[in-house]
Design an enzyme around this catalytic site. Structure first.
Site, PDB file in Angstrom:
ATOM      1  N   ILE A   1      17.315  13.131   1.158  1.00 48.71           N
ATOM      2  CA  ILE A   1      17.573  13.077  -0.282  1.00 48.71           C
ATOM      3  C   ILE A   1      16.603  13.964  -1.058  1.00 48.71           C
ATOM      4  CG2 ILE A   1      17.510  11.559  -2.298  1.00 48.71           C
ATOM      5  CD1 ILE A   1      18.716   9.375  -0.546  1.00 48.71           C
ATOM      6  N   ILE A   2      15.308  13.848  -0.787  1.00 49.57           N
ATOM      7  CA  ILE A   2      14.318  14.610  -1.551  1.00 49.57           C
ATOM      8  C   ILE A   2      14.493  16.106  -1.334  1.00 49.57           C
ATOM      9  CG2 ILE A   2      11.856  15.074  -1.832  1.00 49.57           C
ATOM     10  CD1 ILE A   2      11.332  12.144  -1.105  1.00 49.57           C
TER      11      ILE A   2
ATOM     12  N   HIS B   1      41.952   6.752 -18.899  1.00 52.33           N
ATOM     13  CA  HIS B   1      42.296   8.163 -18.716  1.00 52.33           C
ATOM     14  C   HIS B   1      41.807   8.981 -19.909  1.00 52.33           C
ATOM     15  CE1 HIS B   1      44.594  11.702 -17.573  1.00 52.33           C
ATOM     16  NE2 HIS B   1      45.036  11.768 -18.832  1.00 52.33           N
TER      17      HIS B   1
ATOM     18  N   THR C   1       0.791  -1.227   0.000  1.00 44.12           N
ATOM     19  CA  THR C   1       0.000   0.000   0.000  1.00 44.12           C
ATOM     20  C   THR C   1       0.828   1.284   0.000  1.00 44.12           C
ATOM     21  OG1 THR C   1      -0.228  -0.419   2.383  1.00 44.12           O
ATOM     22  CG2 THR C   1      -2.103  -0.965   0.995  1.00 44.12           C
TER      23      THR C   1
ATOM     24  N   GLY D   1      10.168  13.057   5.437  1.00 48.12           N
ATOM     25  CA  GLY D   1      10.087  11.604   5.330  1.00 48.12           C
ATOM     26  C   GLY D   1       8.684  11.168   4.958  1.00 48.12           C
TER      27      GLY D   1
ATOM     28  N   SER E   1      17.105  17.795  -0.258  1.00 45.90           N
ATOM     29  CA  SER E   1      18.377  18.284  -0.793  1.00 45.90           C
ATOM     30  C   SER E   1      18.315  18.437  -2.309  1.00 45.90           C
ATOM     31  CB  SER E   1      19.509  17.322  -0.415  1.00 45.90           C
ATOM     32  OG  SER E   1      19.681  17.260   0.988  1.00 45.90           O
TER      33      SER E   1
ATOM     34  N   SER F   1       3.361   4.520   0.770  1.00 45.14           N
ATOM     35  CA  SER F   1       3.558   5.483   1.850  1.00 45.14           C
ATOM     36  C   SER F   1       3.075   6.854   1.397  1.00 45.14           C
ATOM     37  CB  SER F   1       5.035   5.547   2.240  1.00 45.14           C
ATOM     38  OG  SER F   1       5.819   6.013   1.145  1.00 45.14           O
TER      39      SER F   1
END
Length: 463
Positions: free
Chosen positions: A175-176, A433, A137, A259, A178, A139
């Site tokens: 994360i979101i 390189h 289901t 969150g 930022s 979040s």
């Protein structure tokens, strides 16, 4: 009315759809029940629309290097057009998901499911008896009720904006927060970031976290760390943001990035199964079988709160679907953890994090990217990499980094860790390189040097 099925799946997001695909390989007597939006969190309000916004911001920010490159002319940004482009791309991603959902046909039931018995669900007044049930289901964003009254938005609301404000506060710099905060700053918006912790982007390595704070400070007008935010209406207009440390500002809009909360409310789980959900489902689920205790119920995806990352929740669904059509649950080994924030530079955490290795005898190899050849060519001279290895064996354990194009080094290290490779094993690999990957070569050689001369090789094998 009632019906009997082999498997009932609750939720049509990424986990639920992968569960359905796995179950259909064994039986057609399955139903997919969904009460919310279709199209998956990733496609609608997560991974995909956010990456479109980030890409626009990254391209626009490149203008600061044009003079050095010999490129002349000025650029402006049309914020409304940016959001129109984001929604157009988002709708395309959702449309692709819906093509798969539409093929499910009459197996798809629109409605809210509630347990009335361990193997019986009530949906739209009908009872569905199932041999096995899978909960997928998802979040939803966490939003304090008092903030909602002020008009604070979440990531679920953000991509519906037709235009962008002149100023915004981002509360929560995981994360979101930022990613979105940096992107908006690069689009010319005044951005203030507030975070209760002293870390950003889910980092735990103090060296990489310091680098991340320095990088984000270039695009955020203010970064207020280690303090909670208090919000109130400003009589002059806008929303007033204050912290316990005395900082204060007024902004046009606030985005809460605190969150996500798992969706298992009012499903009857506590009453029917006699379980305590005050701490969520995480400790009640076997992550290798996805089974809820010893009940004929499996749980998959963000609702588990275990690893809310797309490839992980897809794996959840495959495991849950496999076990839901078998008499005995099979345990599966999970993939090496890999998390990426699409900031610039990218934040990557692969394998064991710095915090998870606390107290263990490890060796750390690191490399800065300010003077790295490839990043100088790209005019992206920033970032830092830290790699962790076991001191006794030299086996790679994990890494945290904030570097340009870190996603590629993250995937490379994930493969090496999955196959239990040592630093010496990986040093046999050629590093071309000039590439960003040469930075990893330097970090690994730094580890090899610390392991002692007896464990250092030339990077070549005798024929």
């Amino acid at each position: 009315m009632s019906k009997k099925v082999d498997v009932a799946i609750i939720g049509a997001g990424t986990a639920g759809l992968h569960t359905f695909g796995q179950v259909r390989q064994k039986t057609s007597n399955v139903v997919l029940i969904n009460a919310g939006h279709y199209g998956t969190t990733c496609a609608r309000v997560g991974c995909m629309p956010s990456k479109v916004l980030i890409e626009v911001a990254k391209e626009f920010s490149r203008r600061q290097h044009f003079e050095n490159f010999g490129i002349e002319g000025s650029l402006t940004i049309n914020r409304a057009q940016v959001m129109k482009h984001v929604r157009r791309m988002r709708d395309g991603f959702v449309g692709r998901v819906m093509e798969g959902v539409n093929k499910i046909g009459d197996k798809n039931i629109k409605g809210r499911a509630r347990f009335v018995e361990p193997q019986v669900l009530e949906v739209n007044g009908e009872h569905i008896h199932a041999n096995k049930i899978v909960i997928a289901t998802g979040s939803r964003p966490i939003m304090p009720p008092e903030w909602q009254k002020l008009g604070v938005i979440t990531s679920d609301d953000f991509f519906e904006l037709e235009d962008l404000p002149d100023s915004i506060a981002i509360i929560g710099l995981g994360i979101i927060g930022s990613e979105i905060g940096q992107a908006l700053g690069r689009l010319g918006i005044r951005v203030v970031g507030v975070e209760m912790l002293s870390t950003v982007g889910s980092l735990s390595d103090p060296v990489i976290n310091k680098v991340a704070i320095e990088e984000f400070s270039k695009d955020f007008e203010q970064l207020w760390l280690g303090s909670a935010a208090q919000l109130s209406d400003d009589p002059a207009g806008g929303i007033k943001v204050e912290t316990e440390q005395g900082q204060s500002t007024t902004v046009d809009m606030v985005l809460a990035s605190l969150g996500r909360r798992p969706n298992f409310d009012n499903m009857g789980l506590e009453e029917v199964f006699g379980i305590d959900l005050s701490n969520g489902l995480k400790g009640l689920i076997n992550p290798h079988t996805m089974q809820l205790g010893y009940f004929p119920v499996f749980v998959a995806g963000d609702v588990t709160s275990i690893r809310p990352i797309l490839h992980e929740v897809a794996d959840d669904g495959v495991i849950a679907g496999y076990n839901a059509v078998r008499d005995t649950a099979t345990a599966f080994k999970r993939r090496v953890p890999l998390g990426i924030a699409f900031s610039d530079p990218q934040i990557v955490i692969v394998g064991a994090s710095f915090a998870e290795l606390e107290g263990q005898d490890i060796v750390i190899g690191e490399r800065g990217f300010v003077m790295q050849g490839r990043t100088k060519v790209m005019a992206r001279t920033h970032g830092h990499l830290r790699v962790y290895a076991d001191r006794q064996s030299g086996r790679l354990l994990g890494a945290e980094m904030m570097i340009p194009d870190g996603e590629y080094i993250g995937h490379f290290l994930a493969m090496a860790i999955e196959h239990e490779m040592t630093v010496q094993d990986v040093l046999l690999t050629p590093f071309y390189h000039p590439t960003v990957m040469e930075g990893l070569d330097d970090a690994l050689k730094a580890i090899a040097a610390q392991l002692g001369k007896s464990k250092i090789n030339l990077g070549l094998l005798e024929k």
